[in-house]
Structure formats: structure tokens, C-alpha cells
Design an enzyme around this catalytic site. Sequence first.
Site, mmCIF file in Angstrom:
data_model
loop_
_atom_site.group_PDB
_atom_site.id
_atom_site.type_symbol
_atom_site.label_atom_id
_atom_site.label_comp_id
_atom_site.label_asym_id
_atom_site.label_seq_id
_atom_site.Cartn_x
_atom_site.Cartn_y
_atom_site.Cartn_z
ATOM 1 N N CYS A 1 0.812 -1.225 0.000
ATOM 2 C CA CYS A 1 0.000 0.000 0.000
ATOM 3 C C CYS A 1 0.843 1.273 0.000
ATOM 4 O O CYS A 1 0.475 2.265 -0.630
ATOM 5 C CB CYS A 1 -0.991 -0.001 1.154
ATOM 6 S SG CYS A 1 -0.260 -0.094 2.792
ATOM 7 N N HIS B 1 -6.325 0.067 -0.867
ATOM 8 C CA HIS B 1 -6.539 -1.297 -0.386
ATOM 9 C C HIS B 1 -7.710 -2.009 -1.067
ATOM 10 O O HIS B 1 -8.432 -2.783 -0.440
ATOM 11 C CB HIS B 1 -6.747 -1.284 1.128
ATOM 12 C CG HIS B 1 -5.602 -0.717 1.889
ATOM 13 N ND1 HIS B 1 -5.492 0.638 2.178
ATOM 14 C CD2 HIS B 1 -4.494 -1.299 2.401
ATOM 15 C CE1 HIS B 1 -4.380 0.851 2.849
ATOM 16 N NE2 HIS B 1 -3.750 -0.303 2.993
ATOM 17 N N ASP C 1 -7.900 5.432 -1.155
ATOM 18 C CA ASP C 1 -7.486 4.236 -0.424
ATOM 19 C C ASP C 1 -7.000 3.179 -1.419
ATOM 20 O O ASP C 1 -7.758 2.758 -2.293
ATOM 21 C CB ASP C 1 -8.678 3.704 0.374
ATOM 22 C CG ASP C 1 -8.311 2.567 1.311
ATOM 23 O OD1 ASP C 1 -7.216 1.981 1.155
ATOM 24 O OD2 ASP C 1 -9.120 2.256 2.202
#
Length: 411
Positions: A135, A312, A310
Site C-alpha cells: 500500500c 486497499h 485508499d
Amino acid sequence: MELSQKEIGLDRSKDDNGLSSNDYVVLGIHYPIDSDDDKVVELANKRSNSAGGSIGMFQQFFNKVEEFDYHPGFLSDVISRIHFTYRTKFIPIARSDDGPSPLRINFLIGDNPFNAIENAIYNPNCFNTDIGWGCMIRTGQSLLANAIQIAILGREFRVNDGDVNEQERKIISWFMDTPDEPFSLHNFVKKGCELSSKKPGEWFGPAATSRSIQSLVEQFPDCGIDRCIVSVSSADIFKDEINDIFKNKRYSNILLLMGVKLGVDKVNEYYLKDIRKILESRYSVGISGGRPSSSLYFFGYQDDTLLYFDPHKPQPSTIESLLETCHTDNFDKINISDMDPSMLIGVLLQGEDDWQSWSNEVFDSKIINILNSRNDVTIAEDSMSLEETLEPPDNEYVDLGPMSQQLNGSP
């Protein structure tokens, strides 16, 4: 109970610069909340009264109303930012003999079970996804990609569904997950191994990410960024180094990457206002950071709420998927006080005039320090050597902000 505009977030009070404190800010550009205030207040009061006067219930309602009332310029800007995520089924990356195993459970649970089983059978010693460890690399890629986009296409560039920009497609393709592309995950991992002793499958921190970006940029001059200056332990920028670059080429594009830790377990309140000021700067290309071992890409804010992408969300590693998903209006929010203190700050200077303007802008910053040269850095009451201070491991940042302010004569 009647609710006021202030209680529901529509107060149009001004800040010290005469700008609405409720404006949305995206990498230095302000956008007002685009809504019919009276209508929103009326609807909110109806919902509040029906819920027994609960402001909390109302705030949930307003958040939903707000989703449909973003300023169109704001949404266009957000959608035009580049956003990268976890990818699956890319060209395998061999594990290191003494590194993490691709079969670790925390890597497998985030992937499609069929992908995980297939990889366990056919490539048990290779990574074909970065789920669980990539990430920070992805948010570093996002920061770099937006810097390159601005350097080549300009800050005013906007994505247009009816008009594909071939230059931007080329920029995005540079981040495709293949060893042949200059800014691929594969090459970030390779540089992480060479420069930061990071093995495949190990989580990168801001320091390893910034070193990888610097080296990859230097190896690919066609990216539009002439130099990448890295400060891995603080936000110290040295005038003599920057001035030397502009002496050789006045209109150089310089990417500054500054790794900082602004607290122990959470960001010290002393720095909160300056984090917003960094994102409010027209030279900002965002901040990579977020939560411990869970990096996010911050590109703006509203009041005390930071806006972020984000990474993820696993997606297939194909050029079609990359082009389809790198632009989105699906952003998230986090209160600035919940931000992890370790982060990587990105600033793009396009020419000597930008350097002079930005230097003046951050003169009184509590985070960024403009020093004459490295000789100005002294380690008072500390046994660490200068080399150790400038090159710490990812989990050993040194907050030199207050010390550098004293060197500059700042309060």
C-alpha cells in the site's frame, strides 16, 4: 429543535485569507460547497425533528446530502487525480530466501481465493499480488504520478470522458506492473532491495518509498521531472542544493519528498494547521501516509477532514483495468487528528520562481525547514551522528522540526 447552518457544516465563516472555512481544497485549489443552503437546512430540520432532535442523526443525513452537492469543479479535479491500488496476477516477483513467504495468511486472505490457490500451486515462491504489503508503494506511485501529470500536462489538466488524452495514457502506462515499465511495482521493489534492504513482500515506509522514487526518476528523464530531492528523516530543504540546480536550468522541475514523523502515536496538535497548509499550497502533490502499516494518499481537505484515496482495493493487473480505475470519484475522508504521524510529503517546483515563492510560503512552517546548507544542521544534545539522522530506518524517524526552527530563529 431548529438547527443552524453552523451545526450542519454550512457556516460560511472566513479564515485569515478571506476564504470560506468550509471550502474543499484539492492540491491548492479551493472549491465552495455547491448546495442550496436554505434547502439543506430545511430538509435537515425535518429529519432532525423526526429523529427526536438528534444532531448526530442529522449529521449522517447531511453527509448523504453532501454527496450529491459537490461543486462540479471539485469533482472534476478529484476525478482527474491519479489513484493506484493493490493489483493481482501480475508478473511474479521472486521471494527472497530470507524474506516473507507469499503463502503467509495475511497476504492470502485479501485475494480472490481462486487466485490465492492458483499462486500457491504454481508459484509458491513468488508474489503475484501486493495485497498486505504494497500500500505504501501504491500511494507513493499515486503521489509520483500526479507530480508527473502536473509537470507534463499542467495543474489545469482535467479528464474528459469524450476525449482521451494520449499523453496521460502514456504516463499511466509507466506504472503498469511489469519490469519493463519505469515506475512499476517491480521496479519499486527492486530499488527497495538495493537502497533500503527491503525484501519482496516487506512493507515499505516513507523512507524506502522516497529513495525508490528518487532513483527511478533519475533513471527515466522522459518523465518530466528533472530532479528529485529527498529528505528522509525530516522536512529539511537546503537552499544551496536547490539553487545549484536552478543555476544550471532555471525552469527545472524539482520534486521534493520529505519524510516526517509529527508525533509518537498520533499527530501532535502543534502540526495540524500546517498539514492543511501543505495541502493548500499550489505546489503540493499530496501526502502519502495514513495509518500504521496502512498507507493512504491524501490530496485535499475540508475543515478538519482530510480527503484521500485508499489503495486497499485489489484489482486485476491489466492495462485495461489500470486505465479504467486510475481515475475515480470514490474518495474517503478521515479526521486530521486520526492521521498517523509518519508521512511522506510531496512538493513540485516548476522553475526558480516557484522555488522563491514556495520558500516564502513555508517561511514560518512548523514542519518544513528551509536551511542554507547541510552545515546548518547540528545535533544538539543527541548522540546520533549526522549520517544516522539523515538516513534512518523507516520506523526510526527523528522529528527535527523544532530544532530547525531554532536554527532559523523561528519561535
